[in-house]
Enzyme design. Structure first.
Site, PDB file in Angstrom:
ATOM      1  CB  CYS A  42      82.161  -8.149  74.604  1.00 16.92           C
ATOM      2  SG  CYS A  42      83.708  -7.587  73.910  1.00 16.92           S
TER       3      CYS A  42
ATOM      4  CE  LYS B 190      85.169  -3.999  82.469  1.00 20.08           C
ATOM      5  NZ  LYS B 190      85.165  -3.421  81.130  1.00 20.08           N
TER       6      LYS B 190
ATOM      7  CD  GLN C 259      80.530  -2.540  82.859  1.00 19.60           C
ATOM      8  OE1 GLN C 259      80.470  -1.403  83.332  1.00 19.60           O
ATOM      9  NE2 GLN C 259      81.421  -2.877  81.946  1.00 19.60           N
TER      10      GLN C 259
ATOM     11  CG  HIS D 225      81.354  -9.109  78.636  1.00 21.16           C
ATOM     12  ND1 HIS D 225      82.440  -9.868  78.294  1.00 21.16           N
ATOM     13  CD2 HIS D 225      81.678  -7.838  78.304  1.00 21.16           C
ATOM     14  CE1 HIS D 225      83.383  -9.078  77.778  1.00 21.16           C
ATOM     15  NE2 HIS D 225      82.937  -7.844  77.773  1.00 21.16           N
TER      16      HIS D 225
ATOM     17  CG  ASP E  97      80.536 -10.333  84.625  1.00 25.63           C
ATOM     18  OD1 ASP E  97      81.155  -9.430  85.204  1.00 25.63           O
ATOM     19  OD2 ASP E  97      80.515 -10.466  83.383  1.00 25.63           O
TER      20      ASP E  97
HETATM   21  C1  LIG Z   1      79.906  -7.286  82.276  1.00 23.84           C
HETATM   22  C2  LIG Z   1      81.338  -7.535  81.899  1.00 23.84           C
HETATM   23  N1  LIG Z   1      81.886  -8.725  82.138  1.00 23.84           N
HETATM   24  C3  LIG Z   1      83.155  -8.997  81.838  1.00 23.84           C
HETATM   25  C4  LIG Z   1      83.967  -8.059  81.241  1.00 23.84           C
HETATM   26  C5  LIG Z   1      85.377  -8.416  80.922  1.00 23.84           C
HETATM   27  O1  LIG Z   1      86.256  -7.663  81.696  1.00 23.84           O
HETATM   28  P1  LIG Z   1      87.840  -7.760  81.457  1.00 23.84           P
HETATM   29  O2  LIG Z   1      88.038  -7.480  79.989  1.00 23.84           O
HETATM   30  O3  LIG Z   1      88.390  -6.709  82.336  1.00 23.84           O
HETATM   31  O4  LIG Z   1      88.249  -9.134  81.826  1.00 23.84           O
HETATM   32  C6  LIG Z   1      83.450  -6.813  80.943  1.00 23.84           C
HETATM   33  C7  LIG Z   1      84.267  -5.796  80.245  1.00 23.84           C
HETATM   34  O5  LIG Z   1      83.769  -4.914  79.600  1.00 23.84           O
HETATM   35  C8  LIG Z   1      82.098  -6.537  81.282  1.00 23.84           C
HETATM   36  O6  LIG Z   1      81.559  -5.353  81.026  1.00 23.84           O
END
Ligand SMILES: Cc1ncc(COP(=O)(O)O)c(C=O)c1O
Length: 418
Positions: free
Chosen positions: A376, A238, A215, A135, A212
């Site tokens: 993203c 999430k 998900q 992401h 990370d």
């Molecule tokens: C794999 C992953 N990393 C990071 C994020 C960023 O999360 P946040 O916007 O809650 O900081 C997301 C959000 O969709 C994501 O799917």
């Protein structure tokens, strides 16, 4: 890693989705006169009544600033906030409570590591390993560090199924590798990465790994000690919790050596104009008034998921994924992008001859909420040579009949564009 225990697979009846749905008031909504079919859970999931109730109770009878006063409300709010930290600790099986830092979300947690660890320990000529599946929030902070420190980013490629090339990953390490940043589960494709093996590979070379988990944490049991990751970041929103709250787990010895990312109240032991002494971890990384209500709400969301059982969550979502994959695969003119052997309940797809945004708009007319765009994760789009995909992402409160609604709505789109 198996995400579902054998016992749960043998007894799927233990999970009653209709009973679960009754806890989510928002799922009763009608959109464009049709029952809401919410399949945008990878972006943000919905909140059950017990979490909503917990937030209301906090605001009505427990709210004050924390860590600062001796009066009843401050002590109550502090003890509930710290209790939420212990719930997170148990949820991810962290060895120590002080390894759990409240952040504003995954993005904030990754930035904390990039600034607190990266800017201190990465120098000119050093290398950071990331993957094509990341992401943007696990790319851009590292680019900022790399730019400032004249370091280089090396990228693990993926195959046509959307799986990481693990052999190439092993070859990317050099004596200059300082950190690996890796998604546990890809948000764009749903690929579950073999993170435990990849962490072991990095550790053989003395390199720390940031996972990370945005998900992954909502969909499977997370055990940071078993994974042996050095950092693990995820978001409350999430995970059926509120927005504005997230978690960064870090091994205590690394957190101790890191510099704070933000300065201010509560992250200090003493301040004078000559010298400031920082607070102990985790408080060293929680400057200013934190999102107290959101942290307590996240604790309630964790209580809810724990009562449900993460094994049941994973098993039900796997059934939804199988059912949706089979049905979509049977549709002429619809192509699934991301067909990894190990997947979480995400289906990215393209409808031949129809722009993803048109698919999303027409699905919305049927009450079906999906996400369209680059999610993203533009490097993933570039790898598959598409500007965007349609993405249906499932949660444990989705049903098989909602999968049918998705498929029927895609058929309608195809008829409109025939
Ligand atoms: C794999 C992953 N990393 C990071 C994020 C960023 O999360 P946040 O916007 O809650 O900081 C997301 C959000 O969709 C994501 O799917």
């Amino acid at each position: 890693m198996s995400v579902v225990s054998k016992a749960v697979l043998q007894d799927p009846r233990a999970f009653d989705v209709e009973r679960v749905r009754a806890d989510f008031p928002i799922l009763e909504l009608k959109v464009n006169g049709k029952p809401l079919v919410f399949l945008d859970n990878a972006a943000s999931s919905q909140m059950p009544q017990p979490v909503i109730d917990r937030l209301v109770r906090y605001q009505k009878s427990e709210h004050a600033n924390i860590h600062r006063a001796v009066h009843y409300l401050s002590e109550k709010a502090t003890s509930e906030y710290e209790a939420a930290r212990r719930k997170v600790q148990r949820f991810i099986n962290a060895a120590e409570e002080r390894s759990v830092i409240f952040t504003s979300g995954t993005t904030d947690g990754i930035n904390l590591v990039a600034h607190g660890y990266g800017r201190k320990f990465i120098g000119p000529g050093d290398e950071i390993i990331l993957t094509t599946l990341e992401h943007h929030s696990n790319i851009v902070p590292w680019q900022m560090v790399a730019q400032e420190k004249a370091a280089t980013i090396r990228v693990v490629p993926i195959n046509d199924r959307g799986e990481l090339d693990v052999e190439e990953y092993g070859r990317l390490f050099t004596a200059r590798t300082k950190l690996v940043g890796l998604s546990h589960v890809s948000n764009a494709l749903g690929t579950i990465n073999p993170v435990k093996e990849m962490i072991a590979t990095a550790h053989e070379r003395g390199v720390p790994v940031l996972l990370d988990g945005a998900q992954a944490a909502p969909h499977m049991t997370i055990d940071v000690q078993d994974l042996d990751c050095d950092f693990y970041a995820f978001s409350g929103h999430k995970l059926c919790g509120p927005t504005g709250i997230g978690i960064l787990y870090g091994k205590a010895e690394l957190l101790e050596r890191m510099q704070p990312f933000k300065g201010g109240g509560d992250m200090i032991l003493s301040v004078s104009f000559e010298k400031t002494t920082y607070n102990t971890i985790p408080h060293k990384f929680e400057a200013g008034t934190p999102p107290i209500a959101a942290a307590i709400g996240l604790g309630a969301a964790i209580d809810y998921l724990t009562a449900l059982g993460m094994d049941h969550v994973a098993a039900h979502e796997l059934e939804l994924l199988d059912c949706a994959t089979q049905q979509v695969n049977r549709m002429p003119g619809v192509r699934i992008i991301g067909t990894a052997e190990q997947k979480a309940a995400v289906i990215s797809f393209a409808v031949e001859g129809v722009h993803p945004h048109d698919v999303g708009t027409l699905l919305n007319e049927e009450g079906v909420a999906i996400r369209t765009g680059h999610h993203c994760a533009q490097p993933v789009m570039q790898r598959f040579k598409v500007p965007a995909t349609c993405r249906a992402s499932f949660a444990f409160y989705n049903t098989m009949s909602e999968v049918d609604s998705l498929v029927a709505a895609i058929r309608k789109v195809q008829n409109v564009f025939k």
